[in-house]
Motif scaffolding. Structure first.
Motif, PDB file in Angstrom:
ATOM      1  N   ASN A 288       7.895  -6.529   2.606  1.00 41.39           N
ATOM      2  CA  ASN A 288       6.748  -5.689   2.945  1.00 41.39           C
ATOM      3  C   ASN A 288       6.956  -4.220   2.618  1.00 41.39           C
ATOM      4  N   ILE A 289       8.181  -3.748   2.648  1.00 42.89           N
ATOM      5  CA  ILE A 289       8.418  -2.331   2.361  1.00 42.89           C
ATOM      6  C   ILE A 289       8.457  -2.070   0.859  1.00 42.89           C
ATOM      7  N   ILE A 292       5.171  -1.920  -1.309  1.00 40.73           N
ATOM      8  CA  ILE A 292       4.346  -0.714  -1.272  1.00 40.73           C
ATOM      9  C   ILE A 292       4.530   0.120  -2.537  1.00 40.73           C
ATOM     10  N   LEU A 423       4.910  -6.170  13.421  1.00 45.24           N
ATOM     11  CA  LEU A 423       5.098  -4.800  12.924  1.00 45.24           C
ATOM     12  C   LEU A 423       5.203  -4.787  11.396  1.00 45.24           C
ATOM     13  N   PHE A 424       5.981  -5.695  10.835  1.00 47.57           N
ATOM     14  CA  PHE A 424       6.108  -5.718   9.376  1.00 47.57           C
ATOM     15  C   PHE A 424       4.831  -6.223   8.711  1.00 47.57           C
ATOM     16  N   ILE A 427       2.716  -3.235   8.312  1.00 44.00           N
ATOM     17  CA  ILE A 427       3.146  -2.458   7.150  1.00 44.00           C
ATOM     18  C   ILE A 427       2.624  -3.104   5.872  1.00 44.00           C
ATOM     19  N   GLY A 428       2.740  -4.439   5.808  1.00 43.10           N
ATOM     20  CA  GLY A 428       2.286  -5.156   4.629  1.00 43.10           C
ATOM     21  C   GLY A 428       0.792  -5.041   4.392  1.00 43.10           C
ATOM     22  N   PHE A 430      -0.939  -2.539   4.345  1.00 40.70           N
ATOM     23  CA  PHE A 430      -1.247  -1.347   3.543  1.00 40.70           C
ATOM     24  C   PHE A 430      -1.449  -1.695   2.081  1.00 40.70           C
ATOM     25  N   TYR A 431      -0.509  -2.442   1.491  1.00 35.83           N
ATOM     26  CA  TYR A 431      -0.630  -2.678   0.050  1.00 35.83           C
ATOM     27  C   TYR A 431      -1.709  -3.701  -0.282  1.00 35.83           C
TER      28      TYR A 431
END
Length: 491
Positions: A288-289, A292, A423-424, A427-428, A430-431
């Motif tokens: 997930n990071i 991005i 939480l992850f 984050i995921g 977003f993309y």
């Protein structure tokens, strides 16, 4: 009815597919040009006998064949049906793409069918050696598919990376199987489970074998830290080959993970659950990071796959707690539902890339989707459904898939894992939302007309409708997943 007849009837889908592959090979070579039928049509027709055989077997009790090396059960039937759908959709989506790139030859479709045959063997394998045979049949076909465009250096590089790392992972798996055999004295899944229950094993050797098997399975699923091949292979392959790697093989990899870890190695669940926990958290973070930062749509989907597979691993690790299997059906059923959700959504996302591509243009970068809503509102809508499903936004299929996995974790007291996954996943999101923003709010820079084939257009519409429908009405599919797991555990 004789023993041999029972064997043949249990393996009828595989026998039918192999016969169909032989027919496709012969027809592609021998038919006169004036009677020539497209290779894609032959490939799609070759699926019909196997589909009919699998549908005929539905509702039958679990059957073992070939000295219990092969199993035909509800779990296998469900995954095989999904594998047929995945391959059929891929061949339909890839029709124009393969013609524009001179890939629409018999080799492409025969290799795709051989890959499916390997997946089916993996799904029904009840013996360590049969698992390995199916895995190699599938893998060798995929290596050749990725390198099919011999004039493309990037595709050849991707195929070489996949081949070298795939051979390494197969070696891990085979070495682990040899240690399991050394510790238990059998290759049969059922005998492995009973040997552990009876205390007839060398626990140390068994545990080392499990470590190597989990490493091999993690590579096939694309989990961190065995994910190195995934972005390069997805990005470097022709998109038609990418979809063949991204969809059906994940179903087969999940099947052998379930057959090996749950059916055969349930006695050492405390060991492999800890390994899956580490793999899942690492995959959530890296997938997930890193996604991005990607500008390539295919690389972004590769890292997205890593993050999605983490949820499958979370479902698998929630099945047994201190020897208590009361939550097993719900946990493993949630993992099965999630992998089906992933495959169905992946088909739509990569399928749209295939429909946007044209001669000399791959449409594989995020910026290539700019203004898609202005050019084709319905295609933009389908991609929005796929991205929101990946992100887990209600009422789409991906939301319910995440929900049942998180519920399985909470039911076994793994609240911190559920919170980490949420939480992850945030984050995921977003993309995924970034892709939607590019389609709906950026100005189109590509004036080319989008005109997919009628069959591909209908398949894409059906694909999007299913992702929406199974999000709103998930009951029938999740019920089928739970029943398939219940029968598999009961046999």
């Amino acid at each position: 009815m004789t023993f041999e007849h029972l064997n043949l009837l249990a393996a009828l889908p595989e026998i039918a597919l192999l016969a169909a592959i032989c027919a496709v090979l012969l027809l592609d070579i021998l038919l006169p040009q004036r009677y020539a039928v497209s290779s894609r049509t032959l490939g799609l027709l070759a699926l019909i006998p196997s589909l009919a055989a699998t549908l005929w077997q539905l509702g039958s009790p679990t059957e073992y064949a070939f000295s219990r090396m092969y199993v035909a059960d509800a779990f296998g039937h469900l995954l095989k049906l999904c594998a047929y759908i995945a391959l059929a959709a891929t061949l339909i989506y890839a029709g124009r793409y393969t013609r524009d790139r001179q890939m629409a030859r018999g080799e492409f479709h025969v290799l795709a069918l051989f890959s499916l045959l390997g997946q089916m063997v993996m799904i029904s394998a009840n013996n360590l050696l049969v698992v390995y045979l199916g895995l190699e049949l599938m893998s060798l076909s995929l290596y050749a598919l990725i390198a099919l465009r011999r004039d493309e250096p990037v595709a050849n590089e991707a195929a070489m990376k996949y081949f070298v790392l795939g051979a390494l992972a197969s070696g891990f798996l085979l070495y682990g199987m040899s240690m399991i055999y050394g510790g238990a004295g059998s290759l049969d899944h059922g005998r492995l489970a009973s040997a552990f229950a009876d205390g007839q094993i060398s626990r140390t050797v068994f545990t080392f074998g499990v470590v190597f098997i989990v490493a091999g399975l993690a590579f096939k699923l694309g989990a961190v830290p065995f994910h190195m091949w995934l972005p390069d292979v997805y990005d470097g392959s022709p998109t038609a080959s990418t979809l063949l790697v991204a969809a059906g093989p994940k179903l087969a990899a999940f099947a052998i993970a379930f057959r090996l870890l749950v059916e055969a190695l349930i006695g050492v669940s405390a060991d492999w659950q800890q390994m899956l926990m580490v793999l899942a958290v690492a995959s959530l973070a890296v997938g997930n990071i890193v996604a991005i930062a990607q500008s390539s749509f295919k690389r972004m989907l590769a890292y997205s796959t890593i993050g999605q597979i983490a949820f499958v691993l979370l479902g698998l690790l929630a099945g047994v707690v201190d020897g208590d299997t009361s939550t097993a059906v719900g946990a493993y059923g949630s993992a099965l539902f999630y992998i089906i959700t992933y495959v169905l959504t992946t088909l739509g996302a990569f399928g749209l890339v295939l429909l946007l591509a044209r001669h000399g243009f791959e449409a594989d970068r995020i910026e290539d989707l700019k203004g898609l809503n202005q050019r084709s509102p319905w295609m933009a809508l389908v991609m929005l459904i796929m991205m929101f499903s990946f992100a887990g936004i209600p009422p789409l299929m991906g939301f319910y898939a995440k929900l049942v996995v998180l519920k399985a974790l909470i039911d076994v007291g793994q609240v911190w894992l559920a919170v980490t996954a949420v939480l992850f996943a945030l984050i995921g999101a977003f993309y995924y939302v970034r892709v939607v923003k590019v389609m709906y709010f950026d100005v189109a820079t590509d004036p080319a007309r989008i005109d997919p084939e009628p069959g591909a257009r209908a398949t894409m519409a059906l694909n999007g409708a299913l992702v929406l429908l199974f999000g709103v009405l998930p009951g029938p599919l999740i019920g089928a997943c739970l029943e398939a797991v219940r029968q598999a555990l009961g046999s």
